[in-house]
Design an enzyme around this catalytic site. Structure first.
Site, PDB file in Angstrom:
ATOM      1  N   CYS A 250      -0.110  -7.665   1.446  1.00 19.54           N
ATOM      2  CA  CYS A 250       0.071  -8.543   2.749  1.00 19.54           C
ATOM      3  C   CYS A 250       1.280  -9.128   2.690  1.00 19.54           C
ATOM      4  O   CYS A 250       1.458  -9.958   3.643  1.00 19.54           O
ATOM      5  CB  CYS A 250      -1.362  -9.415   2.376  1.00 19.54           C
ATOM      6  SG  CYS A 250      -2.802  -8.845   2.979  1.00 19.54           S
TER       7      CYS A 250
ATOM      8  N   ASP B 205      -6.504  -3.489   9.075  1.00 22.96           N
ATOM      9  CA  ASP B 205      -5.490  -4.026   8.124  1.00 22.96           C
ATOM     10  C   ASP B 205      -4.927  -2.707   7.393  1.00 22.96           C
ATOM     11  O   ASP B 205      -5.786  -1.774   6.965  1.00 22.96           O
ATOM     12  CB  ASP B 205      -6.298  -4.936   7.254  1.00 22.96           C
ATOM     13  CG  ASP B 205      -5.324  -6.266   7.382  1.00 22.96           C
ATOM     14  OD1 ASP B 205      -4.038  -6.401   7.073  1.00 22.96           O
ATOM     15  OD2 ASP B 205      -6.256  -7.270   7.288  1.00 22.96           O
TER      16      ASP B 205
ATOM     17  N   GLY C  91     -10.333   9.357  10.702  1.00 27.69           N
ATOM     18  CA  GLY C  91      -9.406   8.366  10.612  1.00 27.69           C
ATOM     19  C   GLY C  91      -8.187   9.060  11.089  1.00 27.69           C
ATOM     20  O   GLY C  91      -8.231  10.210  11.901  1.00 27.69           O
TER      21      GLY C  91
ATOM     22  N   ASP D 248     -10.061 -15.566   5.846  1.00 26.68           N
ATOM     23  CA  ASP D 248     -10.070 -15.203   4.688  1.00 26.68           C
ATOM     24  C   ASP D 248      -8.388 -15.550   4.061  1.00 26.68           C
ATOM     25  O   ASP D 248      -7.702 -15.485   5.267  1.00 26.68           O
ATOM     26  CB  ASP D 248     -10.157 -13.593   4.428  1.00 26.68           C
ATOM     27  CG  ASP D 248      -9.402 -12.637   5.310  1.00 26.68           C
ATOM     28  OD1 ASP D 248      -8.909 -13.293   6.221  1.00 26.68           O
ATOM     29  OD2 ASP D 248      -9.695 -11.464   4.990  1.00 26.68           O
TER      30      ASP D 248
HETATM   31 CO    CO Z   1      -7.930 -12.387   7.988  1.00 19.60          CO
HETATM   32 CO    CO Z   2      -6.255  -9.250   8.611  1.00 19.42          CO
END
Ligand code: CO
Ligand code: CO
Length: 331
Positions: free
Chosen positions: A18, A70, A141, A226
């Site tokens: 991230c 994500d 996918g 989150d």
């Molecule tokens: Co999030």
């Molecule tokens: Co996200």
């Protein structure tokens, strides 16, 4: 069993997990001119406005779909663990909206001329194992050839439209609960630099936010997000701004993964963590030092839920307060 070819996957990533997110300020500037494409019936319950964790569309009176995706470059060298972490992280956005993941598809980018494609099987197997644990179908996918490996999921979940966990539903006077320790960005940064493995960090990153989400819904709570690439301070700032409240963080109450503080002191910190802090700083009133703030802004990968309300078994790290000049106060 993991295919051991002596390949360090993190060395193929320019960013990391991230921490390779586009900086929040830049993202908001670009998205500012883009509107959610809602229809006249207002069935789009959660769109683009507040940068919530997923989009939510009402199907009928008691069902809504949650859609999110994500994906990121390798955060750890082990292909199987990377797959598990990326999947847990992608599924987390459904839990952060109060939903249950129903079906997911893989998103895979692979430099086939540089890394044996067989190693991708370990990544996909990790993702499949976590999806199975979540009770989420994983079907097919899309894969592309790419100079940098990337993996993640696009996830569709189901939620009760009357019981969502939104980031704009926070109210003053409510405690803030954090369901995973921080410091994951710092430890991933150290892992990438040295190859040292931090099993506790892997354990935290592969833990589903399912139990926390269900506990929040069971407690009748309505506001959560989150904690991922923008760090605790960044995601808390977004939650406060969307909810029209401020927050006070008790820095001493915030839990960290073992070795995170020592690793930070030794100089390991992702660039994204400092960018997160710089983004929030104009809205910050802090009585702790700069190092503490960087740790609070550390870019997390597959972090926990930040919930407005108390959840038995998880630490309270602050509270929401009436809107004041500083959106986030750290003491
Ligand atoms: Co999030
Ligand atoms: Co996200």
């Amino acid at each position: 069993m993991t295919t051991d070819l002596g390949i360090r996957l993190t060395q193929y990533a320019s960013g990391g997990g991230c921490a390779c997110k586009v900086p929040p300020g830049e993202l908001e500037r670009v998205l500012g001119g883009v509107l959610s494409a809602g229809d006249a019936t207002d069935d789009l319950l959660v769109g683009l406005e507040n940068g919530d964790d997923g989009a939510v569309v009402r199907l009928d009176g008691h069902r809504a779909v949650v859609v999110t995706t994500d994906f990121f470059t390798p955060v750890v060298d082990d292909a199987y663990d990377w797959g598990r972490i990326a999947a847990a992280n992608a599924l987390s956005d459904v839990y952060a909206m109060g939903g249950d993941p129903l079906v997911a598809v893989n998103l895979l980018a692979w430099p086939r001329d540089r890394i044996p494609f067989d190693l991708a099987a370990d990544v996909l197997r990790g993702g499949a194992d976590v999806a199975r644990e979540a009770g989420c179908h994983l079907a097919g996918g899309h894969s592309i050839d790419d100079p940098e490996p990337k993996y993640g999921l696009a996830v569709t979940g189901i939620a009760d439209p009357g019981r969502l966990l939104r980031n704009d539903a926070g109210a003053a006077g409510v405690p803030l609960t954090l369901t995973k320790p921080l410091g994951l960005g710092v430890l991933n940064n150290r892992h990438k630099a040295t190859g040292e493995v931090f099993p506790e960090a892997v354990e935290v990153m592969t833990t589903l936010n399912r139990d926390a989400s269900r506990a929040a819904l069971a407690a009748g709570l309505t506001c959560a997000t989150d904690v991922t690439g923008f760090g605790l301070l960044g995601h808390l700032f977004k939650l406060c701004r969307a909810s029209g409240v401020s927050a006070v963080v008790d820095a001493a109450a915030v839990p960290y993964v073992e070795a995170a503080r020592a690793s930070y002191a030794a100089g390991y910190v992702p660039g994204g963590s400092r960018r997160n802090l710089d983004w929030v700083r104009p809205h910050l009133d802090a009585s702790v030092d700069e190092d503490e703030l960087v740790l609070l802004a550390d870019a997390q990968t597959s972090g926990g839920l930040l919930v407005a309300g108390e959840l038995p078994g998880w630490p309270v790290v602050g509270e929401l307060v009436p809107r004041r000049e500083a959106t986030v106060v750290v003491r």
